[in-house]
Design a protein around this motif. Structure first.
Motif, PDB file in Angstrom:
ATOM      1  N   GLY A  12      -8.281  -1.872 -17.967  1.00  0.00           N
ATOM      2  CA  GLY A  12      -8.655  -3.171 -17.414  1.00  0.00           C
ATOM      3  C   GLY A  12      -8.987  -4.175 -18.490  1.00  0.00           C
ATOM      4  O   GLY A  12      -9.784  -5.092 -18.288  1.00  0.00           O
ATOM      5  N   VAL A  91     -10.290  -2.991  -8.596  1.00  0.00           N
ATOM      6  CA  VAL A  91      -9.909  -4.026  -7.638  1.00  0.00           C
ATOM      7  C   VAL A  91     -10.932  -4.065  -6.512  1.00  0.00           C
ATOM      8  O   VAL A  91     -11.697  -3.117  -6.313  1.00  0.00           O
ATOM      9  N   GLU A  93     -11.281  -5.281  -2.252  1.00  0.00           N
ATOM     10  CA  GLU A  93     -10.628  -5.731  -1.018  1.00  0.00           C
ATOM     11  C   GLU A  93     -11.710  -6.022   0.009  1.00  0.00           C
ATOM     12  O   GLU A  93     -12.691  -5.286   0.117  1.00  0.00           O
ATOM     13  N   ARG A 107      -5.268   1.610  -1.749  1.00  0.00           N
ATOM     14  CA  ARG A 107      -5.133   0.786  -2.956  1.00  0.00           C
ATOM     15  C   ARG A 107      -6.445   0.734  -3.732  1.00  0.00           C
ATOM     16  O   ARG A 107      -6.460   0.881  -4.962  1.00  0.00           O
ATOM     17  N   VAL A 108      -7.553   0.551  -3.033  1.00  0.00           N
ATOM     18  CA  VAL A 108      -8.854   0.486  -3.689  1.00  0.00           C
ATOM     19  C   VAL A 108      -9.254   1.843  -4.256  1.00  0.00           C
ATOM     20  O   VAL A 108      -9.679   1.947  -5.411  1.00  0.00           O
ATOM     21  N   THR A 111      -7.062   2.926  -7.341  1.00  0.00           N
ATOM     22  CA  THR A 111      -7.351   2.199  -8.581  1.00  0.00           C
ATOM     23  C   THR A 111      -8.760   2.467  -9.083  1.00  0.00           C
ATOM     24  O   THR A 111      -8.980   2.728 -10.262  1.00  0.00           O
ATOM     25  N   ASN A 112      -9.736   2.403  -8.170  1.00  0.00           N
ATOM     26  CA  ASN A 112     -11.140   2.460  -8.584  1.00  0.00           C
ATOM     27  C   ASN A 112     -11.667   3.863  -8.822  1.00  0.00           C
ATOM     28  O   ASN A 112     -12.660   4.027  -9.538  1.00  0.00           O
ATOM     29  N   TYR A 152     -14.419  -0.819  -1.018  1.00  0.00           N
ATOM     30  CA  TYR A 152     -14.941  -1.042  -2.362  1.00  0.00           C
ATOM     31  C   TYR A 152     -16.273  -0.315  -2.548  1.00  0.00           C
ATOM     32  O   TYR A 152     -16.488   0.356  -3.564  1.00  0.00           O
ATOM     33  N   ILE A 189     -12.262 -11.246 -10.457  1.00  0.00           N
ATOM     34  CA  ILE A 189     -11.979 -10.148  -9.544  1.00  0.00           C
ATOM     35  C   ILE A 189     -12.055 -10.564  -8.081  1.00  0.00           C
ATOM     36  O   ILE A 189     -11.258 -10.133  -7.248  1.00  0.00           O
ATOM     37  N   ARG A 192      -8.971 -12.534  -7.164  1.00  0.00           N
ATOM     38  CA  ARG A 192      -7.839 -11.621  -7.001  1.00  0.00           C
ATOM     39  C   ARG A 192      -7.953 -10.831  -5.707  1.00  0.00           C
ATOM     40  O   ARG A 192      -6.952 -10.379  -5.161  1.00  0.00           O
ATOM     41  N   GLY A 193      -9.194 -10.669  -5.225  1.00  0.00           N
ATOM     42  CA  GLY A 193      -9.412  -9.959  -3.974  1.00  0.00           C
ATOM     43  C   GLY A 193      -9.227 -10.809  -2.740  1.00  0.00           C
ATOM     44  O   GLY A 193      -9.393 -10.318  -1.616  1.00  0.00           O
TER      45      GLY A 193
END
Length: 254
Positions: A12, A91, A93, A107-108, A111-112, A152, A189, A192-193
């Motif tokens: 990141g 990320v 959301e 997706r969250v 990535t996280n 998240y 961030i 982007r969310g």
């Protein structure tokens, strides 16, 4: 505090906390490995970090297993060691249990959390050799609950548990694992969310009342704690999740 002769991987690294942390490690004489998706941003940050001999820039998607393996392989090929891994890619959301799709959830979480698990697993054999350490970027959302960002919250709570579990597992091998838990930090961030400029401005304004210190934080305030945790000055700290949130974790305000 110096990281002379140390090799630090920062995921990141093309924006926000990761970008500032990369520059801070470079100022402290570390050899830095910048990982991110935005090639243009990576190039600009790499140019601020010193000579090409001490910098390695890798464009990678943390959700691609081959890319994650490439990060470790290219680091070892260039520098022959890994001393610190900073897991900063993440990320956010927006959504609740009523409207967060499984695609958003995946997706969250991928990535996280999943990507952190994967790169840490690959880095650990090298960290054992150097008796290095890992710093994970979690969130105040991992410590306490907030409505409206369910996936998240779950992902960051998982990061904190991962931090504690791996800290216990690796302590006998002198590898430390810690996390930092930022509150609202001024980065991109949230945009982007999905937040537009007006919503983000209102969000930052509200942060003045939800954070006891009366303001959102800066990337520098997070990166300085990261470099401390990665340094020998934190040699007796492992399994810790440190809030950097202006007291947000201690309030009852929503």
């Amino acid at each position: 505090m110096s990281f002379e002769g140390k090799v630090v991987i920062i995921t990141g690294a093309s924006s926000g906390i990761g970008a500032q942390t990369t520059k801070d490690f470079a100022k402290l004489s570390a050899k830095v490995v910048l990982v991110g998706r935005n090639a243009e941003n990576l190039k600009a940050i790499a140019e601020e970090c010193g000579s090409a001999d001490n910098v390695l820039s890798i464009q990678a998607d943390m959700n691609d297993e081959n890319d994650v393996k490439k990060i470790i392989d290219e680091t070892i090929n260039k520098f022959n060691q890994i001393d610190v891994l900073v897991n900063s890619a993440g990320v956010i959301e927006v959504g609740t249990i009523e409207n967060t799709s499984m695609e958003q959830y995946d997706r969250v979480m991928n990535t996280n959390m999943r990507s952190i698990y994967h790169i840490s697993m690959l880095a650990v054999p090298h960290l054992i050799k150097t008796q290095g350490n890992i710093v994970n970027i979690s969130s105040v959302n991992g410590i306490r609950s907030f409505a409206g960002v369910l996936s998240y919250n779950i992902s960051k709570a998982a990061v904190d548990q991962f931090t504690r579990c791996t800290a216990l597992e690796l302590a006998p091998k002198n590898v430390r694992v810690n996390s930092v838990n930022p509150g609202v930090i001024i980065t991109n961030i949230h945009k982007r969310g999905g937040m537009n400029d007006e919503a983000y401005a209102a969000f930052l304004e509200r942060s003045k009342t939800t954070h006891p210190l009366g303001r959102p934080g800066t990337v520098n305030e997070v990166s300085e704690v990261i470099t401390f945790l990665a340094s020998d000055k934190a040699s007796f700290i492992t399994g810790a999740s440190i809030p950097i949130d202006g007291g947000r974790h201690a309030t009852c305000l929503r």
